[in-house]
Motif scaffolding. Structure first.
Motif, PDB file in Angstrom:
ATOM      1  N   ARG A 207       0.835  -1.216   0.000  1.00  0.00           N
ATOM      2  CA  ARG A 207       0.000   0.000   0.000  1.00  0.00           C
ATOM      3  C   ARG A 207       0.863   1.257   0.000  1.00  0.00           C
ATOM      4  NH1 ARG A 207      -4.370  -1.942   4.474  1.00  0.00           N
ATOM      5  NH2 ARG A 207      -5.592  -3.263   3.093  1.00  0.00           N
ATOM      6  N   LYS A 208       1.914   1.235   0.801  1.00  0.00           N
ATOM      7  CA  LYS A 208       2.804   2.400   0.853  1.00  0.00           C
ATOM      8  C   LYS A 208       3.528   2.597  -0.473  1.00  0.00           C
ATOM      9  CE  LYS A 208       3.380   2.282   5.783  1.00  0.00           C
ATOM     10  NZ  LYS A 208       4.185   1.932   6.920  1.00  0.00           N
ATOM     11  N   LEU A 209       3.909   1.508  -1.096  1.00  0.00           N
ATOM     12  CA  LEU A 209       4.595   1.591  -2.385  1.00  0.00           C
ATOM     13  C   LEU A 209       3.672   2.194  -3.434  1.00  0.00           C
ATOM     14  CD1 LEU A 209       7.037   0.933  -4.195  1.00  0.00           C
ATOM     15  CD2 LEU A 209       6.039  -1.317  -4.540  1.00  0.00           C
TER      16      LEU A 209
ATOM     17  N   THR B 161      15.038   0.475  -1.154  1.00  0.00           N
ATOM     18  CA  THR B 161      14.927   0.733  -2.589  1.00  0.00           C
ATOM     19  C   THR B 161      13.669   0.049  -3.115  1.00  0.00           C
ATOM     20  OG1 THR B 161      16.158  -1.236  -3.239  1.00  0.00           O
ATOM     21  CG2 THR B 161      17.444   0.769  -2.818  1.00  0.00           C
ATOM     22  N   ARG B 162      13.235   0.478  -4.269  1.00  0.00           N
ATOM     23  CA  ARG B 162      12.049  -0.140  -4.882  1.00  0.00           C
ATOM     24  C   ARG B 162      12.301  -1.629  -5.140  1.00  0.00           C
ATOM     25  NH1 ARG B 162       7.708   2.116  -7.066  1.00  0.00           N
ATOM     26  NH2 ARG B 162       6.463   0.890  -8.509  1.00  0.00           N
ATOM     27  N   ARG B 163      13.522  -1.970  -5.527  1.00  0.00           N
ATOM     28  CA  ARG B 163      13.879  -3.375  -5.789  1.00  0.00           C
ATOM     29  C   ARG B 163      13.766  -4.216  -4.515  1.00  0.00           C
ATOM     30  NH1 ARG B 163      14.384  -7.371  -9.544  1.00  0.00           N
ATOM     31  NH2 ARG B 163      15.871  -8.865  -8.768  1.00  0.00           N
ATOM     32  N   GLN B 164      14.222  -3.685  -3.377  1.00  0.00           N
ATOM     33  CA  GLN B 164      14.126  -4.421  -2.116  1.00  0.00           C
ATOM     34  C   GLN B 164      12.669  -4.676  -1.743  1.00  0.00           C
ATOM     35  OE1 GLN B 164      16.428  -1.586   0.166  1.00  0.00           O
ATOM     36  NE2 GLN B 164      18.030  -3.125   0.529  1.00  0.00           N
ATOM     37  N   VAL B 165      11.838  -3.675  -1.952  1.00  0.00           N
ATOM     38  CA  VAL B 165      10.409  -3.833  -1.635  1.00  0.00           C
ATOM     39  C   VAL B 165       9.771  -4.853  -2.563  1.00  0.00           C
ATOM     40  CG1 VAL B 165       8.181  -2.647  -1.593  1.00  0.00           C
ATOM     41  CG2 VAL B 165      10.205  -1.531  -0.665  1.00  0.00           C
TER      42      VAL B 165
END
Length: 81
Positions: A50-52, A65-69
């Motif tokens: 949801r936060k992303l 990072t976006r990749r980690q998420v």
């Protein structure tokens, strides 16, 4: 031989004393804690997603990072590690 900073129990110390019903109770407790861990991980992934989607800049505040998420969201909830 390396120095071990903690004592390693002997095999007799590592096993709990035989108490009737203790194994069943331990299994029930283990199952409950396992399911609780799964639910917590699932909730965490839902909140993270949801936060992303809602505000991608929140990730910078958290230090991810976006990749980690995306890697975290791709893992099944039962992989609690």
């Amino acid at each position: 031989m390396p120095h071990i900073p903690f004592p390693i129990p002997a095999s007799s110390e590592a096993t709990p004393p035989a108490v009737p019903g203790a194994t069943r109770s331990y299994r029930r407790f283990s199952l409950r804690s396992l399911i609780a861990s799964w639910r917590e991980k699932n909730r965490f992934q839902i909140d993270l997603e949801r936060k992303l989607q809602g505000d991608p800049h929140v990730l910078d505040d958290v230090g991810l990072t976006r990749r980690q998420v995306e890697d975290e969201l791709a893992r099944p909830f039962w992989h609690v590690l």
